[in-house]
Every structure is written in structure tokens, then in C-alpha cells.
Design a protein around this motif. Structure first.
Motif, PDB file in Angstrom:
ATOM      1  N   THR A 309       0.826  -1.206   0.000  1.00  0.00           N
ATOM      2  CA  THR A 309       0.000   0.000   0.000  1.00  0.00           C
ATOM      3  C   THR A 309       0.865   1.263   0.000  1.00  0.00           C
ATOM      4  OG1 THR A 309      -0.185  -0.178   2.425  1.00  0.00           O
ATOM      5  CG2 THR A 309      -1.977  -1.099   1.098  1.00  0.00           C
ATOM      6  N   PHE A 310       2.025   1.213   0.673  1.00  0.00           N
ATOM      7  CA  PHE A 310       2.927   2.370   0.654  1.00  0.00           C
ATOM      8  C   PHE A 310       3.475   2.605  -0.755  1.00  0.00           C
ATOM      9  CE2 PHE A 310       7.344   3.931   0.886  1.00  0.00           C
ATOM     10  CZ  PHE A 310       7.117   5.172   1.474  1.00  0.00           C
ATOM     11  N   ILE A 311       3.844   1.521  -1.440  1.00  0.00           N
ATOM     12  CA  ILE A 311       4.368   1.663  -2.793  1.00  0.00           C
ATOM     13  C   ILE A 311       3.296   2.232  -3.732  1.00  0.00           C
ATOM     14  CG2 ILE A 311       5.195   0.367  -4.803  1.00  0.00           C
ATOM     15  CD1 ILE A 311       6.613  -1.516  -2.864  1.00  0.00           C
ATOM     16  N   ILE A 316       1.313   7.027  -6.793  1.00  0.00           N
ATOM     17  CA  ILE A 316       0.286   8.023  -7.095  1.00  0.00           C
ATOM     18  C   ILE A 316       0.680   9.399  -6.561  1.00  0.00           C
ATOM     19  CG2 ILE A 316      -2.125   8.663  -6.700  1.00  0.00           C
ATOM     20  CD1 ILE A 316      -2.733   5.668  -6.511  1.00  0.00           C
ATOM     21  N   ALA A 317       1.274   9.454  -5.364  1.00  0.00           N
ATOM     22  CA  ALA A 317       1.535  10.741  -4.712  1.00  0.00           C
ATOM     23  C   ALA A 317       2.670  11.515  -5.378  1.00  0.00           C
ATOM     24  CB  ALA A 317       1.847  10.516  -3.237  1.00  0.00           C
ATOM     25  N   LEU A 347      -2.399  22.464  -2.310  1.00  0.00           N
ATOM     26  CA  LEU A 347      -3.246  21.676  -1.415  1.00  0.00           C
ATOM     27  C   LEU A 347      -4.313  20.911  -2.181  1.00  0.00           C
ATOM     28  CD1 LEU A 347      -3.720  24.261   1.496  1.00  0.00           C
ATOM     29  CD2 LEU A 347      -2.208  22.281   1.459  1.00  0.00           C
ATOM     30  N   ILE A 348      -4.895  21.516  -3.195  1.00  0.00           N
ATOM     31  CA  ILE A 348      -5.966  20.854  -3.943  1.00  0.00           C
ATOM     32  C   ILE A 348      -5.423  19.696  -4.769  1.00  0.00           C
ATOM     33  CG2 ILE A 348      -7.642  21.169  -5.809  1.00  0.00           C
ATOM     34  CD1 ILE A 348      -8.086  24.007  -4.763  1.00  0.00           C
ATOM     35  N   ILE A 349      -4.306  19.903  -5.462  1.00  0.00           N
ATOM     36  CA  ILE A 349      -3.765  18.843  -6.325  1.00  0.00           C
ATOM     37  C   ILE A 349      -3.257  17.669  -5.491  1.00  0.00           C
ATOM     38  CG2 ILE A 349      -1.966  18.294  -8.000  1.00  0.00           C
ATOM     39  CD1 ILE A 349      -2.219  21.166  -9.029  1.00  0.00           C
ATOM     40  N   THR A 350      -2.529  17.959  -4.410  1.00  0.00           N
ATOM     41  CA  THR A 350      -2.088  16.856  -3.550  1.00  0.00           C
ATOM     42  C   THR A 350      -3.274  16.161  -2.889  1.00  0.00           C
ATOM     43  OG1 THR A 350      -1.739  18.454  -1.752  1.00  0.00           O
ATOM     44  CG2 THR A 350       0.177  17.862  -3.093  1.00  0.00           C
ATOM     45  N   VAL A 355      -6.806  11.321  -2.436  1.00  0.00           N
ATOM     46  CA  VAL A 355      -8.112  10.655  -2.581  1.00  0.00           C
ATOM     47  C   VAL A 355      -7.979   9.423  -3.470  1.00  0.00           C
ATOM     48  CG1 VAL A 355     -10.408  10.893  -3.590  1.00  0.00           C
ATOM     49  CG2 VAL A 355      -9.495  12.702  -2.133  1.00  0.00           C
ATOM     50  N   ILE A 356      -7.263   9.542  -4.581  1.00  0.00           N
ATOM     51  CA  ILE A 356      -7.090   8.398  -5.479  1.00  0.00           C
ATOM     52  C   ILE A 356      -6.324   7.280  -4.781  1.00  0.00           C
ATOM     53  CG2 ILE A 356      -6.032   7.647  -7.643  1.00  0.00           C
ATOM     54  CD1 ILE A 356      -6.529  10.461  -8.728  1.00  0.00           C
ATOM     55  N   ALA A 357      -5.258   7.645  -4.057  1.00  0.00           N
ATOM     56  CA  ALA A 357      -4.473   6.626  -3.355  1.00  0.00           C
ATOM     57  C   ALA A 357      -5.298   5.930  -2.281  1.00  0.00           C
ATOM     58  CB  ALA A 357      -3.232   7.265  -2.736  1.00  0.00           C
TER      59      ALA A 357
END
Length: 408
Positions: A309-311, A316-317, A347-350, A355-357
Motif C-alpha cells: 500500500t505504501f508503494i 500516485i503521490a 493543497l488541492i492537487i495533492t 483521494v485516489i491513493a
């Protein structure tokens, strides 16, 4: 499993102190004792002759070819029949790959319900986190590179205190998000094991009665960990000096080992509480009994899941972080060696990346936890038999009662 999320009662389970022998599935009920119907007068062995005729082949008789992987009409030559698989996992003790595959298969099979849960919770979580970071959190403590040793030590404590204060709201939000996703996804996974459809309304209806207890359990485990770490580190901090630092490091490491052992030992308490409708105390006890003798295996699978999950989160991040830097003009200040000041675009893009991650990693983490619980009960309590009956698989007999919730 009827309308009850729990399965067979663990009253006489080996995890409650009995021997580990687990009964396996009996023969189908319509199987008759064929040996009693043979005639008492049988021909001598080896006297069978092939049918006469010109088409009879010559040479040595052909030996039957075993069907190593299949099931011929006359029986199973290659071993026992494959385990029943009404849903995302086969009803037998699971391997590591089958546990991970079951978690991913649940996401694929019930993607509307799963993503409806995870995306909603992740979006609300990120909105709250962004607003808190933007308007409520104080500026991080500054460190003077030219400070004296005593001033540097004082600044280090200020940085630690500032970090704890700034991370507390995020931790609280994450705790609430984990609470809801764990509760709802546990119910989705319990249905997917039996191959049954589930909606968000179904999951909420089954999870709602246990939310208060799950909240208590979710708060209790971090509180236990914090208390143990405080007891380990505090004496050295009070002593001060080089001896105090050494004592804090040694006792802190010992406290961390104790915390890790307890967290793995209680890692199955959440699914036990939700699926068996147990109290907090009984769910902790159930987890300890199910984990007993399998601590290292559960630790390894949990560690592997955290690594995966970290990978996925980093994959994504990182791109979203770079895009956020560029959109907020943080790259120029970063290359210039200055501390960038982030605004709304960053803040919005991160937040979108987070959310996707979360939508991908939440179901995997929850699925592994629930499937580990199911796997341990299959190994200890022959839960596969009860699941097969609940799934109406032929040959396992009818269910014994209308409510098989453990502890009921």
C-alpha cells in the motif's frame, strides 16, 4: 450467511484451548455405502476378460491415465476435489497470494459499493484536512542553524511539539475515516466471500449497530500504544543528559517491541467485533486467541500489505506532488534553496492524489485484515464448513440454525 454477518459459534474451537485437529468436510449426504451392495461371491482377481470381437486390440492392456488436475466421471484420481469457491476466496486455508488476491477481487467484484465508500470518505477527509492546514494550524517552528547547543536542543523540542500539534488534527481525521471504511468494507468483504451482492445501504445497516464499539476499539489501541511508549521514554527524559538520552533510546526501543507485539496480537479484533458482534473486551480476547501460534505469519502478511500500500501510495503521490509544486510555483523556490510557501493549488492537487491513493489502498488493507481473520478461523475452527453451508453448496448439509452469529 443469512442476514447475520457472523458465522459459526466458536464455543468449542481449538483457539479456546482445545486440540488443533479440525474436521474436514464429510461426504455428501446422498452418498450410499456401495461396498455393502457387492455380491458375496466374487470372481478371482485377474479373471476379467476384454469383450470378444475383431476390434479387440492386441498387446498389453492399457493402464488408466490419472487425471492429475481434473475430476473424471469415475472419481478423483489426482487427489481430493478442489475447495468450493462461492465468492472471492476458496473455502480452505489461504495462502498469502490468495489473501491479497481476495482483497483485490472484492474491489473488482463490488467496485461500485467499495469506491462509493472509499471515495466519499477520502474526499470528506481531504477537505477537512486542507481546511485545517490552511486556516487552523500554526506555522511550523523555525530552526536557527547558528544556534548554540543548548538553543539547538530547545529548538528541537519546539519542532517536536509543533509537529505533534500539527499532526494531531490529521491523525483524528484519519482515525474517523478508518473507522467508517473499516466498518463498511468489513461487511462488503463478508458478503463477497459467499458470492452475494451487497449495496452501500446493506453494509451500513449491518455495520451501524457496532459503530460505537468499533470507535471505542479504534481509540483504545492507539491509547495503549501511546501509554506504553510514554512509560518507556519518560524516565530517560526526566533524567536528562547523555545518560538520559541513552536510557530513553533503550527503553523506547523495548517499548516499541512490546507495542508491535500487542498490535499484531490485537490486529484481528476489529473484524471479530464487527462480524461476531462482540464487545470490545471479547473482541480483543478473540483476536489474541486466533493470533496465538501464528504471530509471525500474521506479522509478515501485515508488513507485506503495508509495504504494498505504501508503494501504491507513492506511485500516485509523487506525480501529483510534482504537478502541485509546478502549479504553485514551488519548483523555482525549491531549486533556489528557499522554503516554498504552498497555496491553494498545491493543497488541492495533492488532495486529489491522496483521494485516489486512499480509494485503492483502503479496500486492500481492510480486505487483508478481514481475510486474515477468516483464514485463522478456517484453520482453527473449520469455518469453511459453516461458510459452505451458508453459501448453500451441495454436500455440506443445511445450516444448523437461522442465526449463527458467534456470541449470540
Amino acid at each position: 450467511m443469512n442476514e447475520s454477518p457472523g458465522w459459526a459459534s466458536p464455543g468449542s474451537a481449538p483457539s479456546d484451548g482445545q486440540e488443533p485437529g479440525v474436521p474436514r468436510p464429510a461426504e455428501p449426504t446422498d452418498h450410499s455405502d456401495a461396498s455393502s451392495k457387492w455380491s458375496k461371491e466374487q470372481p478371482p482377481a485377474g479373471q476379467w476378460s476384454a469383450p470378444s470381437g475383431s476390434g479387440t486390440p492386441s498387446g498389453p492392456p492399457r493402464q488408466p491415465t490419472p487425471n492429475w488436475g481434473g475430476s473424471p466421471q469415475g472419481g478423483h484420481w489426482g487427489g481430493p476435489p478442489p475447495a468450493a469457491k462461492p465468492g472471492v476466496i476458496p473455502l480452505r486455508p489461504l495462502s498469502v497470494g490468495e489473501i491479497l488476491d481476495g482483497a483485490v477481487s472484492t474491489l473488482r467484484a463490488h467496485w461500485r459499493t467499495v469506491l462509493g465508500i472509499t471515495v466519499t470518505v477520502a474526499v470528506i477527509t481531504q477537505i477537512c484536512d486542507i481546511l485545517i492546514q490552511r486556516y487552523l494550524l500554526p506555522a511550523p517552528a523555525e530552526v536557527d542553524p547558528n544556534a548554540t547547543p543548548s538553543e539547538a536542543l530547545s529548538q528541537s523540542f519546539d519542532v517536536v511539539r509543533s509537529t505533534l500539534v500539527n499532526s494531531a488534527p490529521t491523525f483524528a481525521i484519519t482515525l474517523v475515516a478508518t473507522l467508517f471504511t473499516t466498518a463498511l468494507l468489513t461487511m462488503v468483504i463478508s458478503r463477497s466471500i459467499l458470492g452475494r451482492p451487497v449495496t452501500l445501504a446493506d453494509a451500513w445497516r449491518e455495520a451501524k449497530p457496532q459503530l460505537a464499539r468499533l470507535l471505542g476499539l479504534t481509540l483504545l489501541l492507539p491509547a495503549i500504544a501511546f501509554a506504553i511508549m510514554t512509560v518507556g521514554v519518560l524516565p530517560g527524559m526526566l533524567l536528562g543528559g547523555p545518560a538520559g538520552i541513552a536510557l530513553s533510546l533503550f527503553c523506547g526501543l523495548a517499548a516499541f517491541v512490546v507495542v508491535l507485539w500487542l498490535m499484531i496480537r490485537f490486529s484481528l479484533a476489529s473484524p471479530a467485533l464487527m462480524l461476531e458482534r462482540q464487545s470490545i473486551k471479547k473482541s480483543l480476547s478473540r483476536s489474541a486467541k486466533l493470533v496465538g501460534g501464528a504471530w509471525w505469519r500474521i506479522f509478515g502478511i501485515t508488513l507485506l500489505t503495508l509495504l504494498l500500500t505504501f508503494i501504491v501510495s507513492m506511485i500516485i503521490a509523487v506525480p501529483f506532488g510534482l504537478i502541485a509544486y509546478a502549479a504553485d510555483d514551488g519548483l523555482s523556490s525549491l531549486f533556489a534553496g528557499e522554503t516554498p510557501e504552498f497555496g491553494w493549488p498545491f493543497l488541492i492537487i495533492t488532495g486529489i492524489g491522496a483521494v485516489i491513493a486512499a480509494s485503492i489502498t483502503y479496500p486492500i488493507s481492510a480486505g487483508v485484515s478481514v481475510l486474515l481473520y477468516v483464514d485463522q478461523r478456517i484453520r482453527r475452527e473449520a469455518l469453511d464448513l459453516e461458510l459452505a453451508r451458508a453459501a448453500d453448496i451441495p454436500g455440506y448439509g443445511p445450516q444448523q440454525s437461522t442465526d449463527t452469529t458467534p456470541g449470540s
